[in-house]
Design an enzyme around this catalytic site. Structure first.
Site, mmCIF file in Angstrom:
data_model
loop_
_atom_site.group_PDB
_atom_site.id
_atom_site.type_symbol
_atom_site.label_atom_id
_atom_site.label_comp_id
_atom_site.label_asym_id
_atom_site.label_seq_id
_atom_site.Cartn_x
_atom_site.Cartn_y
_atom_site.Cartn_z
ATOM 1 N N HIS A 188 10.218 45.921 1.171
ATOM 2 C CA HIS A 188 8.913 46.462 1.566
ATOM 3 C C HIS A 188 9.001 47.978 1.669
ATOM 4 O O HIS A 188 9.511 48.526 2.650
ATOM 5 C CB HIS A 188 8.458 45.843 2.895
ATOM 6 C CG HIS A 188 7.115 46.315 3.318
ATOM 7 N ND1 HIS A 188 6.828 46.749 4.594
ATOM 8 C CD2 HIS A 188 5.959 46.449 2.623
ATOM 9 C CE1 HIS A 188 5.563 47.118 4.661
ATOM 10 N NE2 HIS A 188 5.015 46.952 3.479
ATOM 11 N N ASN B 12 5.273 46.703 10.283
ATOM 12 C CA ASN B 12 3.866 46.389 10.496
ATOM 13 C C ASN B 12 3.635 45.626 11.798
ATOM 14 O O ASN B 12 2.557 45.721 12.390
ATOM 15 C CB ASN B 12 3.294 45.627 9.302
ATOM 16 C CG ASN B 12 2.767 46.601 8.263
ATOM 17 O OD1 ASN B 12 2.221 47.654 8.615
ATOM 18 N ND2 ASN B 12 2.944 46.285 6.992
ATOM 19 N N SER C 269 3.095 43.417 0.781
ATOM 20 C CA SER C 269 2.871 44.006 2.105
ATOM 21 C C SER C 269 2.970 42.941 3.186
ATOM 22 O O SER C 269 3.613 43.150 4.211
ATOM 23 C CB SER C 269 1.472 44.609 2.204
ATOM 24 O OG SER C 269 1.253 45.561 1.221
ATOM 25 N N GLU D 72 12.108 48.070 4.012
ATOM 26 C CA GLU D 72 12.564 46.889 4.735
ATOM 27 C C GLU D 72 13.086 45.873 3.707
ATOM 28 O O GLU D 72 12.388 45.543 2.758
ATOM 29 C CB GLU D 72 11.414 46.293 5.547
ATOM 30 C CG GLU D 72 11.009 47.198 6.698
ATOM 31 C CD GLU D 72 9.662 46.821 7.300
ATOM 32 O OE1 GLU D 72 9.644 46.411 8.454
ATOM 33 O OE2 GLU D 72 8.635 46.939 6.600
HETATM 34 N N1 NAD Z 1 -0.403 50.752 -1.238
HETATM 35 C C1 NAD Z 1 0.328 50.572 -0.143
HETATM 36 O O1 NAD Z 1 0.168 51.261 0.865
HETATM 37 C C2 NAD Z 1 1.390 49.503 -0.135
HETATM 38 C C3 NAD Z 1 2.459 49.613 0.778
HETATM 39 C C4 NAD Z 1 3.458 48.635 0.766
HETATM 40 C C5 NAD Z 1 3.361 47.573 -0.113
HETATM 41 N N2 NAD Z 1 2.301 47.480 -0.977
HETATM 42 C C6 NAD Z 1 2.256 46.337 -1.895
HETATM 43 O O2 NAD Z 1 2.755 46.753 -3.159
HETATM 44 C C7 NAD Z 1 2.114 45.981 -4.190
HETATM 45 C C8 NAD Z 1 1.441 46.942 -5.167
HETATM 46 O O3 NAD Z 1 0.506 47.720 -4.458
HETATM 47 P P1 NAD Z 1 -0.058 49.100 -5.018
HETATM 48 O O4 NAD Z 1 -0.631 49.810 -3.842
HETATM 49 O O5 NAD Z 1 0.940 49.776 -5.860
HETATM 50 O O6 NAD Z 1 -1.252 48.575 -5.929
HETATM 51 P P2 NAD Z 1 -1.840 49.239 -7.255
HETATM 52 O O7 NAD Z 1 -3.138 48.575 -7.480
HETATM 53 O O8 NAD Z 1 -1.784 50.720 -7.175
HETATM 54 O O9 NAD Z 1 -0.786 48.766 -8.356
HETATM 55 C C9 NAD Z 1 -0.680 47.451 -8.791
HETATM 56 C C10 NAD Z 1 -0.449 47.487 -10.296
HETATM 57 O O10 NAD Z 1 -0.160 46.181 -10.753
HETATM 58 C C11 NAD Z 1 -0.729 46.063 -12.034
HETATM 59 N N3 NAD Z 1 -0.855 44.661 -12.407
HETATM 60 C C12 NAD Z 1 -1.954 43.867 -12.401
HETATM 61 N N4 NAD Z 1 -1.631 42.639 -12.865
HETATM 62 C C13 NAD Z 1 -0.307 42.663 -13.157
HETATM 63 C C14 NAD Z 1 0.593 41.718 -13.713
HETATM 64 N N5 NAD Z 1 0.208 40.498 -14.018
HETATM 65 N N6 NAD Z 1 1.873 42.101 -13.900
HETATM 66 C C15 NAD Z 1 2.290 43.345 -13.594
HETATM 67 N N7 NAD Z 1 1.473 44.293 -13.069
HETATM 68 C C16 NAD Z 1 0.198 43.957 -12.857
HETATM 69 C C17 NAD Z 1 -2.052 46.796 -11.945
HETATM 70 O O11 NAD Z 1 -2.507 47.181 -13.223
HETATM 71 C C18 NAD Z 1 -1.682 47.971 -11.063
HETATM 72 O O12 NAD Z 1 -1.332 49.118 -11.807
HETATM 73 C C19 NAD Z 1 1.136 45.047 -3.479
HETATM 74 O O13 NAD Z 1 1.766 43.820 -3.240
HETATM 75 C C20 NAD Z 1 0.886 45.773 -2.174
HETATM 76 O O14 NAD Z 1 0.436 44.909 -1.157
HETATM 77 C C21 NAD Z 1 1.329 48.437 -1.019
#
Ligand code: NAD
Length: 316
Positions: free
Chosen positions: A138, A189, A117, A150
């Site tokens: 992104h 953002n 993010s 993005e």
């Molecule tokens: N949620 C949002 O609104 C959003 C939007 C844009 C970007 N992001 C980014 O996307 C990424 C994931 O976010 P999310 O919301 O899906 O989080 P999430 O917690 O739903 O998913 C993350 C997943 O990664 C897994 N994980 C943990 N350790 C790991 C490893 N070593 N290798 C592989 N997987 C592993 C976890 O078990 C989990 O299922 C983050 O960097 C976040 O900042 C999130």
């Protein structure tokens, strides 16, 4: 666009499941890894639920699911992959370690993409040997409903790699936007939080209530933002008017480089937001679920309207 590419997704949580479903639906083969067994095993059900929300037929859901493979470990996931999307937790060291392992097993011409993010892509990718094939993608939440992705270049990214990623995303039905420089907040953002900073400042300075801020946005320019971007709007009203307005208004807008102290004072009182029942505004227990459902319904309806308008305007 070549179909049946192999797409690897590292992290099968909220964002990972949406990335996986997008490419499976577009006809690619998707390998997903998540170290938490329950998360990995629940991925097909979550994909199916999300596709159903998008009015996908049972046949197409089954087709998409048949293209998704759940994998143990990064090696099995990224071997022979054409592109790797990392969607693991937002921690720099973790992402760096994941990409080190990915690089050890992925082919030399696989594109490596982080869905961070806010962490700089440059920082995540700096220790890679082949940094020219690494970039940021992104995606926005919910990833299967918000079209934007993005595509963020670092100083090392080969422009041809960014172009290839843009083609892959566009072919899968997304709206890619190229970010030429790896700046904090990318494009979306930065724009969004410029608005939030001013929104908080208006309340902080007693100019209006939090509800008034939300009402103003939702009942005015928020309505047209989905079909008229700010620079299209500037061109529409004319740049002379835009300049006149900026002369009268910009000097008075909040330009502080740090978060408003109001945020800390609300946090100190336990007013952390909707789940806590109180943030800027008060919320009941049901409001969280109701709000999420309202957003999903709105995004689905908006997509239908936009597609119908497109058909009408292009005669397709
Ligand atoms: N949620 C949002 O609104 C959003 C939007 C844009 C970007 N992001 C980014 O996307 C990424 C994931 O976010 P999310 O919301 O899906 O989080 P999430 O917690 O739903 O998913 C993350 C997943 O990664 C897994 N994980 C943990 N350790 C790991 C490893 N070593 N290798 C592989 N997987 C592993 C976890 O078990 C989990 O299922 C983050 O960097 C976040 O900042 C999130």
């Amino acid at each position: 666009m070549k179909k049946n590419q192999k797409i690897a997704v590292i992290g099968g949580g909220l964002m990972g499941h949406g990335i996986a479903l997008t490419f499976a639906r577009a006809g690619h083969y998707v390998a997903v890894h998540d170290p938490v067994p329950e998360t990995l095993q629940s991925l097909p059900q979550r994909v199916s639920d999300s596709l159903r929300l998008l009015n996908t037929s049972d046949t197409d859901i089954a087709k998409a699911l048949s293209r998704i493979e759940l994998c143990d470990g990064i090696k099995a996931t990224v071997i022979d992959a054409d592109a790797v999307f990392e969607a693991a937790p937002e921690k720099l060291e973790l992402k760096q370690a994941i990409f080190a392992e990915v690089e050890a097993h992925a082919s030399g011409d696989a594109i490596l993409a982080s869905n961070t993010s806010v962490i700089q892509i440059t920082k995540i990718m700096e220790h890679l040997t082949l940094r020219q094939r690494a970039l940021g993608t992104h995606w926005w939440n919910p990833p299967h409903m918000i079209p934007l992705v993005e595509v963020v270049k670092t100083e090392w990214t080969d422009p041809a790699v960014a172009d290839k990623m843009i083609d892959l995303l566009a072919d899968a039905g997304k709206t890619p936007a190229l970010v030429e420089k790896d700046v904090p907040g990318f494009i979306g953002n930065r724009l969004q939080h410029a608005l939030w900073r001013e929104a908080i400042s208006l309340v902080e300075n007693g100019i209006c209530s939090a509800k008034a801020v939300d009402d103003v946005v939702k009942a005015s320019f928020g309505r047209r933002l989905a079909v008229l971007g700010p620079l299209e709007n500037a061109d529409l009203v004319g740049l002379e008017l835009t300049q006149d307005i900026h002369r009268q208004v910009l000097f008075d807008l909040d330009a502080r480089p740090e978060p408003s102290p109001v945020l800390q004072s609300l946090l100190d009182k336990g007013r952390t937001g909707m789940v806590a029942g109180h943030g800027f505004r008060k919320w009941t227990d049901e409001d969280f679920e109701r709000t999420k459902s309202r957003i999903a319904q709105h995004l689905c309806a908006l997509e239908r309207i936009l597609q119908e308008n497109l058909k009408h305007n292009t005669g397709l």
